[in-house]
Structures are given as structure tokens and as C-alpha cells.
Design a protein around this motif. Structure first.
Motif, PDB file in Angstrom:
ATOM      1  N   GLN A  86       0.884  -1.161   0.000  1.00  0.00           N
ATOM      2  CA  GLN A  86       0.000   0.000   0.000  1.00  0.00           C
ATOM      3  C   GLN A  86       0.921   1.210   0.000  1.00  0.00           C
ATOM      4  O   GLN A  86       1.877   1.250   0.774  1.00  0.00           O
ATOM      5  CB  GLN A  86      -0.874   0.006   1.258  1.00  0.00           C
ATOM      6  CG  GLN A  86      -1.787  -1.212   1.336  1.00  0.00           C
ATOM      7  CD  GLN A  86      -2.578  -1.283   2.628  1.00  0.00           C
ATOM      8  OE1 GLN A  86      -2.078  -0.921   3.683  1.00  0.00           O
ATOM      9  NE2 GLN A  86      -3.802  -1.762   2.560  1.00  0.00           N
TER      10      GLN A  86
ATOM     11  N   THR B 245       3.632   2.417   2.694  1.00  0.00           N
ATOM     12  CA  THR B 245       3.250   2.622   4.093  1.00  0.00           C
ATOM     13  C   THR B 245       2.995   1.301   4.801  1.00  0.00           C
ATOM     14  O   THR B 245       2.977   1.246   6.025  1.00  0.00           O
ATOM     15  CB  THR B 245       1.958   3.455   4.173  1.00  0.00           C
ATOM     16  OG1 THR B 245       0.965   2.791   3.381  1.00  0.00           O
ATOM     17  CG2 THR B 245       2.165   4.855   3.650  1.00  0.00           C
TER      18      THR B 245
ATOM     19  N   THR C 256       2.880  -0.928   8.246  1.00  0.00           N
ATOM     20  CA  THR C 256       1.706  -1.607   8.800  1.00  0.00           C
ATOM     21  C   THR C 256       1.410  -2.881   8.019  1.00  0.00           C
ATOM     22  O   THR C 256       1.814  -3.014   6.859  1.00  0.00           O
ATOM     23  CB  THR C 256       0.459  -0.707   8.710  1.00  0.00           C
ATOM     24  OG1 THR C 256       0.225  -0.400   7.334  1.00  0.00           O
ATOM     25  CG2 THR C 256       0.633   0.586   9.490  1.00  0.00           C
TER      26      THR C 256
ATOM     27  N   ILE D 232      -3.449  -3.766  11.246  1.00  0.00           N
ATOM     28  CA  ILE D 232      -4.768  -3.271  10.853  1.00  0.00           C
ATOM     29  C   ILE D 232      -5.689  -4.462  10.614  1.00  0.00           C
ATOM     30  O   ILE D 232      -5.358  -5.354   9.834  1.00  0.00           O
ATOM     31  CB  ILE D 232      -4.651  -2.401   9.589  1.00  0.00           C
ATOM     32  CG1 ILE D 232      -3.704  -1.222   9.863  1.00  0.00           C
ATOM     33  CG2 ILE D 232      -6.032  -1.910   9.145  1.00  0.00           C
ATOM     34  CD1 ILE D 232      -3.407  -0.376   8.652  1.00  0.00           C
TER      35      ILE D 232
ATOM     36  N   GLU E 138     -10.444   3.425   9.352  1.00  0.00           N
ATOM     37  CA  GLU E 138     -10.083   3.416   7.935  1.00  0.00           C
ATOM     38  C   GLU E 138     -11.177   2.828   7.050  1.00  0.00           C
ATOM     39  O   GLU E 138     -11.870   1.901   7.445  1.00  0.00           O
ATOM     40  CB  GLU E 138      -8.793   2.590   7.774  1.00  0.00           C
ATOM     41  CG  GLU E 138      -8.286   2.480   6.355  1.00  0.00           C
ATOM     42  CD  GLU E 138      -7.002   1.650   6.288  1.00  0.00           C
ATOM     43  OE1 GLU E 138      -5.920   2.201   6.542  1.00  0.00           O
ATOM     44  OE2 GLU E 138      -7.102   0.432   5.996  1.00  0.00           O
TER      45      GLU E 138
ATOM     46  N   HIS F 224      -9.218   7.501   7.683  1.00  0.00           N
ATOM     47  CA  HIS F 224      -8.207   7.271   6.672  1.00  0.00           C
ATOM     48  C   HIS F 224      -8.848   6.570   5.472  1.00  0.00           C
ATOM     49  O   HIS F 224      -9.806   5.833   5.648  1.00  0.00           O
ATOM     50  CB  HIS F 224      -7.123   6.397   7.293  1.00  0.00           C
ATOM     51  CG  HIS F 224      -5.873   6.376   6.513  1.00  0.00           C
ATOM     52  ND1 HIS F 224      -4.990   7.429   6.497  1.00  0.00           N
ATOM     53  CD2 HIS F 224      -5.358   5.432   5.703  1.00  0.00           C
ATOM     54  CE1 HIS F 224      -3.990   7.133   5.710  1.00  0.00           C
ATOM     55  NE2 HIS F 224      -4.181   5.935   5.214  1.00  0.00           N
TER      56      HIS F 224
ATOM     57  N   GLU G 255      -4.334   6.618   0.449  1.00  0.00           N
ATOM     58  CA  GLU G 255      -3.451   5.503   0.089  1.00  0.00           C
ATOM     59  C   GLU G 255      -3.989   4.700  -1.069  1.00  0.00           C
ATOM     60  O   GLU G 255      -5.199   4.619  -1.285  1.00  0.00           O
ATOM     61  CB  GLU G 255      -3.274   4.571   1.293  1.00  0.00           C
ATOM     62  CG  GLU G 255      -2.105   4.970   2.172  1.00  0.00           C
ATOM     63  CD  GLU G 255      -1.994   4.054   3.376  1.00  0.00           C
ATOM     64  OE1 GLU G 255      -2.005   2.829   3.209  1.00  0.00           O
ATOM     65  OE2 GLU G 255      -1.924   4.600   4.493  1.00  0.00           O
TER      66      GLU G 255
HETATM   67 CA    CA Z   1      -2.062   2.291   5.751  1.00  0.00          CA
END
Ligand code: CA
Ligand code: C2E
Ligand code: CA
Ligand code: CA
Length: 279
Positions: free
Chosen positions: A46, A55, A113, A147, A198, A232, A254
Motif C-alpha cells: 500500500q 506505508t 503496517t 490493521i 479506515e 483514513h 493511500e
Molecule cells: Ca495504511
């Protein structure tokens, strides 16, 4: 109390028997696959929009079957969900992801992440929170870097129960993401009732974003909404430069998709990272 007995007709149907036999067999094989350590996580990068700096990555499961070769989740996740093995598979994936986060941390890549897909049944399992807690203790990773992706179908369950589970998991420090946003049963109830950080915009809306005004309007609306809720945003399934440009214009945070990379084995991802954090 009156008890009603539903009358079912016991019709012998050889197809049903075959289906049942196949399901039992698949379950057995899946269990064996787990025992034999035949599952793999592939990672799809991502990247931040505009800069294209990586990221993190989404972990996507594959089954390295001894006879059938590399199997995609489409061929076994549903069986795992109906038989309950999905929780074991999910736990395995979370352990793997934590090991990888730890290894990145040790290499000075503690900002990356990993997103892991959690099926609704596993997410709502009453011991899931205990498992997560143990997992954190065992691996000593920063939970914010893990996540958990859940789909809208989690909301099909009792909202109070879902909210309580979300709160507990958030308190542990994990990040929560809504996968396939907009395609499921009820997108907005999430935003209104649950504290999630997110949104992943489904590929269905990205696919024709260049040519279809409706798709573009929907994506714009989702991004505006997310922004005002301080959430996000990640766009999935980005395959072309044109799609990327549109999403960057619209302010998506993203990007994930074949345009940057397909899901790849960890060794390949680490090689890419070593060469450059930028895509
Ligand atoms: Ca991310
Ligand atoms: P998903 O979570 O929506 O994952 C995205 C899927 O889109 C992945 O398919 C990915 O390879 C594919 N994809 C990514 N970029 C592009 C693109 O640019 N174009 C197109 N056409 N496709 C793209 P995959 O790996 O086959 O996974 C399918 C689904 O299986 C996932 O959908 C997810 O729902 C499920 N899944 C995968 N791994 C796990 C897991 O560990 N646990 C659970 N419960 N489900 C998983
Ligand atoms: Ca996902
Ligand atoms: Ca998705």
C-alpha cells in the motif's frame, strides 16, 4: 410454551450426499493443510498517494497445496468459514503478520503496517480479544501497526455486540478498517455507530473511475465523508495510471493495486523495500 416442529421432507438426493462428502473432505484437507504448514501469506504493498512511498501491505492468504499448486483464497475461504476453521486460519495469519512486523521493527522499519483480513465469525468470537492480547504479548509488536480488516457483513449481527467487540479491540490499540466499503449490507451504520479508523474503497468503484461519472461521484462522496469523519482512506484494485491520477486529484490517502504491485511473497517484498521505499 408451544413448540412448533417444522416438517422437513427427507428426500434422498444423491447430489446432496456428494456435496456433503465433498465438504467433509475439504474440511479434512484444510485442517491437514494447516497442520502441514501449507498456508502462505502474500503481501500487497500500500503506498501513500502522490509520494508513492510504501506505508504497509495487505496480507493475503494462499494455500500451497502439495498436489494442486498455489490456491487462491476464493477456492477455500468459504469452506473454512462454514466449517469454522476460519478462526484457526485467522489466528495463524495474525501470528505470521506479527512475526513480520517484529522483523521489520528490528530492521528500523517500525512505521510499516500490515492489514489482515478477519472474517465476521472470527471477529465476533468471544475469545478473539483474548487471542489478540496473547498475540501482542507473545510478539511484542505495536498493535497500531496491525490493521484488522472487517467487512460490512459484521454489522449483520447484533449492533450492540459488534460495538462492544470493536471497543475492546480498539482499546488494545489495534487499527480497524472497513473492507469492500459500499458493497455490503449497510455501509453507513458503520460510520454512525462504530469507531473505525479506515475505509477501503472497493475495486468496483475504482474500476471505471476514469470513464464513468457515477463511479467518480461515488468515490468523491466516500472520500468527502471519510474526511469529515477524520477517517483514513485506501483505494483498492488500482490498475492504471489514469485511475491513480483521479484518486490523487480526489484526495484519497493511500493506494493499493496491481498498478504498483500484485500480492507477492515476503522475500520479494523485502527485496523491493531494500532497493527503495518508493514505488
Ligand atoms: Ca495504511
Ligand atoms: P480482499 O480483501 O478484497 O482482497 C483484495 C483482492 O483483490 C485480493 O485477491 C487481491 O489479490 C486482489 N487485487 C489486488 N489488487 C488488484 C487489482 O489491481 N486488480 C484486481 N483485479 N484485483 C486486485 P485475493 O488475494 O485472491 O483475495 C480474495 C479475497 O479473499 C480477499 O478479498 C479476502 O476477502 C479473502 N482473503 C484473503 N486472505 C484472507 C485471509 O487471510 N483471511 C480471510 N478471512 N480472508 C482472506
Ligand atoms: Ca481485504
Ligand atoms: Ca477488499
Amino acid at each position: 410454551q408451544k413448540i412448533t416442529v417444522r416438517k422437513t421432507r427427507a428426500v434422498y438426493n444423491p447430489d446432496m450426499y456428494e456435496q456433503w462428502k465433498e465438504a467433509m473432505q475439504s474440511e479434512m484437507n484444510l485442517g491437514k493443510g494447516l497442520d502441514m504448514n501449507e498456508f502462505r501469506l502474500y503481501y500487497q504493498p500500500q503506498v501513500e498517494s502522490i509520494t508513492h512511498v510504501m506505508t504497509g501491505a495487505e496480507a493475503l492468504i494462499r494455500w500451497q497445496h502439495p498436489e494442486k499448486g498455489l490456491l487462491s483464497p476464493a477456492s477455500f475461504i468459504e469452506i473454512a468459514e462454514t466449517t469454522g476453521l476460519i478462526s484457526q486460519i485467522g489466528e495463524w495469519a495474525l501470528h505470521e503478520a506479527c512475526k513480520q512486523l517484529k522483523s521489520w521493527e528490528e530492521q528500523g522499519l517500525g512505521h510499516l503496517t500490515i492489514s489482515v483480513n478477519i472474517s465476521p465469525r472470527h471477529f465476533l468470537y468471544h475469545r478473539f480479544e483474548d487471542f489478540l492480547q496473547d498475540c501482542l504479548k507473545l510478539h511484542g509488536v505495536n498493535p497500531a501497526n496491525l490493521i484488522l480488516e472487517i467487512t460490512e457483513n459484521v454489522a449483520l449481527e447484533d449492533a450492540k455486540l459488534v460495538e462492544a467487540q470493536i471497543q475492546r479491540i480498539r482499546q488494545l490499540g489495534f487499527t480497524l478498517s472497513i473492507d469492500d466499503f459500499g458493497t455490503g449490507y449497510s455501509a453507513f451504520i458503520y460510520l454512525q455507530q462504530f469507531s473505525i479508523q479506515e475505509i477501503k474503497i472497493d475495486r468496483q468503484f475504482i474500476k471505471n473511475i476514469e470513464t464513468d461519472v457515477k463511479s467518480r461521484a461515488i468515490v468523491r462522496a466516500i472520500l468527502t465523508l471519510a474526511k469529515s469523519l477524520h477517517m483514513h482512506t485506501v483505494a483498492e484494485g488500482v490498475e492504471t495510471e489514469g485511475q491513480l491520477k483521479r484518486l490523487e486529484e480526489l484526495g484519497c490517502f493511500e493506494i493499493q493495486g496491481y498498478y504498483f504491485s500484485r500480492p507477492i511473497p515476503i522475500e520479494e517484498l523485502n527485496k523491493l523495500l531494500l532497493a527503495s521505499p518508493e514505488f
